[in-house]
Design an enzyme around this catalytic site. Structure first.
Site, mmCIF file in Angstrom:
data_model
loop_
_atom_site.group_PDB
_atom_site.id
_atom_site.type_symbol
_atom_site.label_atom_id
_atom_site.label_comp_id
_atom_site.label_asym_id
_atom_site.label_seq_id
_atom_site.Cartn_x
_atom_site.Cartn_y
_atom_site.Cartn_z
ATOM 1 N N ILE A 1 -16.596 11.120 -5.157
ATOM 2 C CA ILE A 1 -16.343 9.612 -4.689
ATOM 3 C C ILE A 1 -16.519 9.545 -3.290
ATOM 4 O O ILE A 1 -16.789 8.125 -2.880
ATOM 5 C CB ILE A 1 -14.775 9.620 -5.067
ATOM 6 C CG1 ILE A 1 -14.440 9.593 -6.300
ATOM 7 C CG2 ILE A 1 -14.252 8.073 -4.672
ATOM 8 C CD1 ILE A 1 -15.379 8.820 -7.449
ATOM 9 N N GLY A 2 -16.615 10.493 -2.353
ATOM 10 C CA GLY A 2 -17.093 10.038 -1.045
ATOM 11 C C GLY A 2 -16.926 11.254 -0.153
ATOM 12 O O GLY A 2 -17.331 11.981 0.493
ATOM 13 N N SER A 3 -15.441 11.486 0.240
ATOM 14 C CA SER A 3 -15.171 12.249 1.429
ATOM 15 C C SER A 3 -15.023 13.875 0.918
ATOM 16 O O SER A 3 -14.766 14.160 -0.092
ATOM 17 C CB SER A 3 -13.839 11.904 2.046
ATOM 18 O OG SER A 3 -12.845 12.275 1.035
ATOM 19 N N GLU B 1 -18.455 12.312 4.840
ATOM 20 C CA GLU B 1 -17.641 11.537 5.805
ATOM 21 C C GLU B 1 -16.873 12.402 6.977
ATOM 22 O O GLU B 1 -15.734 12.105 7.294
ATOM 23 C CB GLU B 1 -16.808 10.698 5.053
ATOM 24 C CG GLU B 1 -17.470 9.651 3.927
ATOM 25 C CD GLU B 1 -16.329 8.927 3.076
ATOM 26 O OE1 GLU B 1 -15.436 8.834 3.454
ATOM 27 O OE2 GLU B 1 -16.889 8.348 2.054
ATOM 28 N N TYR C 1 2.107 7.372 1.259
ATOM 29 C CA TYR C 1 2.980 8.255 0.262
ATOM 30 C C TYR C 1 3.395 9.789 1.003
ATOM 31 O O TYR C 1 2.620 10.111 1.754
ATOM 32 C CB TYR C 1 2.254 8.529 -0.938
ATOM 33 C CG TYR C 1 0.993 9.606 -0.767
ATOM 34 C CD1 TYR C 1 1.199 10.892 -0.970
ATOM 35 C CD2 TYR C 1 -0.393 8.900 -0.520
ATOM 36 C CE1 TYR C 1 -0.041 11.808 -0.876
ATOM 37 C CE2 TYR C 1 -1.152 9.909 -0.374
ATOM 38 C CZ TYR C 1 -1.272 11.164 -0.436
ATOM 39 O OH TYR C 1 -2.229 12.012 -0.459
ATOM 40 N N ASP D 1 -10.394 7.546 8.634
ATOM 41 C CA ASP D 1 -9.734 6.669 7.505
ATOM 42 C C ASP D 1 -10.775 5.713 7.033
ATOM 43 O O ASP D 1 -11.633 5.250 7.946
ATOM 44 C CB ASP D 1 -8.500 5.988 8.346
ATOM 45 C CG ASP D 1 -7.815 5.073 6.918
ATOM 46 O OD1 ASP D 1 -6.942 5.558 6.107
ATOM 47 O OD2 ASP D 1 -8.198 4.085 7.142
ATOM 48 N N ASN E 1 0.805 -1.340 -0.028
ATOM 49 C CA ASN E 1 -0.124 -0.160 -0.093
ATOM 50 C C ASN E 1 0.950 1.126 0.066
ATOM 51 O O ASN E 1 0.225 2.436 0.182
ATOM 52 C CB ASN E 1 -0.736 0.139 1.127
ATOM 53 C CG ASN E 1 -2.080 1.249 1.198
ATOM 54 O OD1 ASN E 1 -2.318 1.531 0.037
ATOM 55 N ND2 ASN E 1 -2.290 1.585 2.383
ATOM 56 N N HIS F 1 -5.570 15.605 -5.694
ATOM 57 C CA HIS F 1 -4.304 15.598 -4.764
ATOM 58 C C HIS F 1 -3.591 16.821 -5.056
ATOM 59 O O HIS F 1 -2.395 16.962 -4.495
ATOM 60 C CB HIS F 1 -3.455 14.402 -4.756
ATOM 61 C CG HIS F 1 -4.175 13.172 -4.402
ATOM 62 N ND1 HIS F 1 -4.658 12.783 -3.113
ATOM 63 C CD2 HIS F 1 -4.642 12.134 -5.442
ATOM 64 C CE1 HIS F 1 -5.111 11.735 -3.481
ATOM 65 N NE2 HIS F 1 -5.347 11.316 -4.475
ATOM 66 N N ASP G 1 -16.071 0.621 -2.078
ATOM 67 C CA ASP G 1 -14.836 0.756 -2.487
ATOM 68 C C ASP G 1 -13.886 -0.118 -2.495
ATOM 69 O O ASP G 1 -13.696 -0.758 -1.418
ATOM 70 C CB ASP G 1 -14.382 2.180 -2.071
ATOM 71 C CG ASP G 1 -15.038 3.455 -2.470
ATOM 72 O OD1 ASP G 1 -15.603 3.301 -3.508
ATOM 73 O OD2 ASP G 1 -15.152 4.253 -1.735
#
Length: 797
Positions: A428-430, A481, A509, A486, A115, A691, A596
């Site tokens: 997508i969600g958050s 969310e 990352y 997390d 990951n 990002h 997801d």
């Protein structure tokens, strides 16, 4: 009897208290100077090296990076893409990592089957290493030598073949690698002049099918590098060497480091140990024996490891052994020291993080410290077999196959689900995890806020997010969310059978760290986990609100799993638990449920012969969790930051109604692959990079969506092409999110106008949407220039 020593080749780079994260974010916000940033980085590195020295490690890999070791190698070789020509120094480094105004960052992908995300090098056209810059690496080595002495400070670098295999390139592998070798040779000579006794070149690609097929390239490469005269430790990990073993261990290097823990064992024993038994090991080389598991937080069975060490040191003609972790320790949390009083007292002694793994190494290498287990322990030593890893693909242990299928096919059920106009929009969600959101969680944990009061304040955050989406004109909303730290932790703390740490941070990352849960027992559903927040959001709007879940394979792959049962069995338990949550959501009236699976691809074994087994149980685990959905309930899934082109049948077999994917920085490669494969279900390719702080402009977004149409994917079905960001928006600020979403909605409107042959009408909608007031947010925003491509990031749901 072989001579025994110890070594490392990577350690957590984040600092025991996440000092690097704090320093990076302070530097990016202008609160820390460049000299201050570099000073903090040097202090953390020195503390890590000293810790390893204090544990008695013989050879210490000189680790440490501000962002990513592959990016470090790219810059050291002078291979920054030409679009970064106007940048230099740290400005160049972070522009490549995060992007800058009008300049897209390097692509990012998962590092093998972990990951951890690395920044993908771009070997442009007829490239060459014209201006390598080894100064940062040489300076780091010099600092380490001053602290540790020259004999213990071992430089480490991504090897040339692996570097090319990780890159985007136009040239064939042999030619591309050959162009790197003058620079690698120059570096080896300079390290030799510094008095380095050897250099680690990391070649984990040797454990892959691509590496095994590159024998001639490896032999040519290392013959040329060996001619420099600097001893090389060829470091491999994440899997056994398989078919490459007989020739790989005979490459002209001083040492070969092997992973004894990376692959689940078989009835015949550990795969790497079996290879040594079958083919021997060159007496002229040092064996790096990776017997301490660098990817598991469970304490190692030192008695069994000692039995293996006893066999290696007395048989097979081996003359020198370096006891080592199986992989770099960067994949583990720093230390269990901060968990006393938090984790159950009976659990803590069973765990070993990076610091404790060092002690295990020291104990194992100390004569008489560990009493070896019997010979049979060496014979079968390893992890339990992975269910379905043998010949038969699929099947979850103990699961009725009837639970794995939706009641109707996609073609029959899709018309019964929510439908929209062409190019429907969603996220997508958050949404941004603001300081206020984090403060509320802190107050709850400290007992200064009651659960009812916390929920009341969280509901205000949900209302805020819904208001932003309504004002932007999105078609399908999310609750944002705010209650989640997390995407795995949130579910893990509510499921039975998982434990969570206080300080168990691991780098995903750059400055993004995660705290993976530890699966300690059988996983079970205890109560609904997402229904309350979904209900709150849905009561605020007439538009559909998605239920948001993390899938079973992602929870498993982003956790530290048990070692006493197979991963397939653990995936089955997670699938059954999440199945009950899906059922609870649809019982509450949810018509669109997103499950997801961004980690589906990263769990893929490095050798293709084991793919069918893994994909069989992984896809079945997803279907187990979602097949309970009624035909009229739309199931969405999200995949990101991996290459899925080579597992398209498995992606299709997941049987999701809508597939959303990370796409903005990958040149629409996945869209093209889906079109070529004839993918026929709904698709939402990401239109902009979440990002990067840059806000994409409308024209750029329009052309991005037009590219989807031109690819031929879902030809003639634009109402099934979704327009959404690449990923969740939790790492962004509202000042960036609001104009980005407005522009995205405006671009979709223009595309509908084009489709209707009325571009003027579509164009008229764009400025109206882009100029819409902040409404409930009260946030003033300014649309800034676009940034093509992606800055670095992981899944940010």
């Amino acid at each position: 009897m072989a001579q025994i020593s110890t070594g490392t080749f990577g350690f957590p780079r984040i600092g025991p208290k996440r000092e690097i994260k704090a320093a990076l974010e302070a530097y990016w916000s202008g609160k820390l100077s460049q000299p201050e940033l570099l000073s903090i980085s040097a202090e953390v590195q020195a503390a890590d090296w000293q810790l390893q020295a204090s544990a008695g490690i013989t050879r210490i890999g000189i680790d440490g990076t501000l962002y990513d070791q592959v990016l470090d190698t790219t810059l050291a070789l002078g291979l920054a893409p030409v679009r970064f020509a106007n940048f230099s120094g740290l400005e160049l480094y972070f522009a490549m990592a995060r992007g800058a105004s009008g300049v897209g960052a390097l692509d990012m992908s998962k590092f093998f089957d972990t990951n951890y995300h690395y920044l993908v090098p771009e070997l442009e056209g007829d490239f060459s290493c014209k201006s390598p810059n080894f100064t940062p690496l040489l300076e780091k080595v010099t600092r380490a030598q001053a602290l540790l002495g020259k004999s213990r400070a071992i430089p480490m670098l991504i090897g040339p073949v692996t570097f090319v295999l990780l890159s985007k390139r136009d040239l064939a592998l042999p030619e591309a690698v050959s162009r790197l070798l003058p620079a690698y040779g120059q570096l080896l000579r300079q390290l030799q002049q510094l008095g380095c006794p050897e250099v680690q070149l990391h070649e984990p690609s040797l454990a892959t099918d691509a590496g095994a097929a590159a024998r001639e390239v490896y032999e040519s490469t290392y013959t040329q590098l060996a001619a420099v005269g600097c001893p090389i430790d060829l470091v491999t990990y994440y899997d056994d060497l398989g078919e490459a073993y007989p020739w790989a261990v005979n490459l002209p290097v001083a040492a070969v480091s092997l992973d004894f823990c990376g692959v689940p064992g078989s009835a015949a024993g550990n795969a790497t140990l079996d290879l040594i038994r079958a083919h021997g090991f060159p007496a002229s080389k040092r064996l790096g024996a990776g017997l301490i598991d660098g990817r598991s937080v469970w304490a190692d069975d030192l008695a069994a490891a000692a039995a293996v060490l006893g066999e290696l040191s007395t048989a097979h003609g081996i003359t020198s052994i370096s006891m080592q972790p199986s992989t770099t320790l960067q994949h583990l949390p720093y230390s269990t020291a901060g968990e006393a009083g938090h984790l159950p007292a009976e659990l803590l002694p069973k765990l070993a993080f990076a610091v404790q793994k060092l002690q295990a190494l020291a104990d194992l290498a100390t004569p008489g410290k560990v009493q070896p287990a019997g010979p049979e322990a060496a014979r079968v030593w390893g992890q339990p077999p992975d269910g379905a890893a043998a010949a038969k693909a699929g099947s979850l242990p103990g699961v009725d196959a009837a639970l794995l299928a939706r009641s109707e096919s996609y073609e029959v059920r899709r018309p019964k689900q929510p439908d929209f106009h062409a190019f429907p929009t969603s996220t997508i969600g958050s949404f941004p995890q603001t300081a206020e959101v984090r403060r509320l969680r802190t107050l709850l944990r400290s007992g200064k806020l009651s659960r009812p009061e916390y929920e009341r304040l969280v509901d205000q955050q949900v209302a805020f997010a819904v208001g932003v989406q309504e004002a932007a004109g999105l078609d399908v909303l999310v609750h944002g969310e705010p209650e989640r730290t997390d995407m795995v932790e949130y579910f893990g703390v509510q499921l039975g059978g998982l434990a969570f740490t206080l300080q168990g941070w691991v780098q995903s990352y750059g400055s993004r760290y995660v705290r993976p849960p530890i699966i300690t027992g059988d996983v079970s559903f205890t109560q609904p986990m997402t229904v309350r927040e979904f209900t709150v959001a849905q009561q605020l709007t007439a538009k559909p609100v998605k239920g948001m879940l993390t899938g079973p394979v992602t929870i498993l792959n982003w956790s530290f799993p048990r070692k006493d049962i197979s991963r397939a069995a653990q995936a089955a338990q997670l699938g059954l638990a999440l199945r009950r949550e899906v059922d609870a959501l649809q019982g509450a009236g949810c018509k669109i449920i997103q499950v997801d699976e961004p980690a589906l691809r990263e769990g893929l074994p490095l050798k293709q012969q084991r793919w069918a087994g893994y994909l069989g149980w992984a896809v079945d685990a997803f279907r187990l969790s979602t097949a309970v959905a009624a035909p009229g309930v739309q199931v969405v899934t999200h995949l990101c930051y991996s290459d899925f082109q080579d597992i398209m049948p498995a992606v299709d077999a997941m049987d999701a109604d809508v597939l959303t994917i990370e796409n903005s920085r990958s040149g629409d490669a996945m869209v093209s692959a889906l079109a070529a494969s004839g993918y026929a279900k709904d698709l939402g390719p990401g239109v902009y990079d979440v990002h990067s702080p840059q806000v994409p402009d409308v024209d750029w977004l329009v052309e991005k969506i037009q590219g989807f149409v031109d690819s031929g994917v879902l030809k003639g079905r634009p109402q099934h092409i979704w327009v959404n960001p690449d990923c969740g928006l939790k790492t962004r600020r509202w000042e960036e999110v609001i104009p980005s979403l407005r522009n995205m909605v405006a671009a979709a409107a223009i595309m509908r106008g084009r489709l209707a042959g009325n571009a003027a009408a579509g164009a008229a909608a764009a400025p109206a949407a882009a100029a819409a007031p902040a409404n409930a947010t009260g946030v003033e925003t300014k649309i800034v220039p676009k940034a093509a491509g992606c800055a670095a990031g992981g899944c940010c749901h």
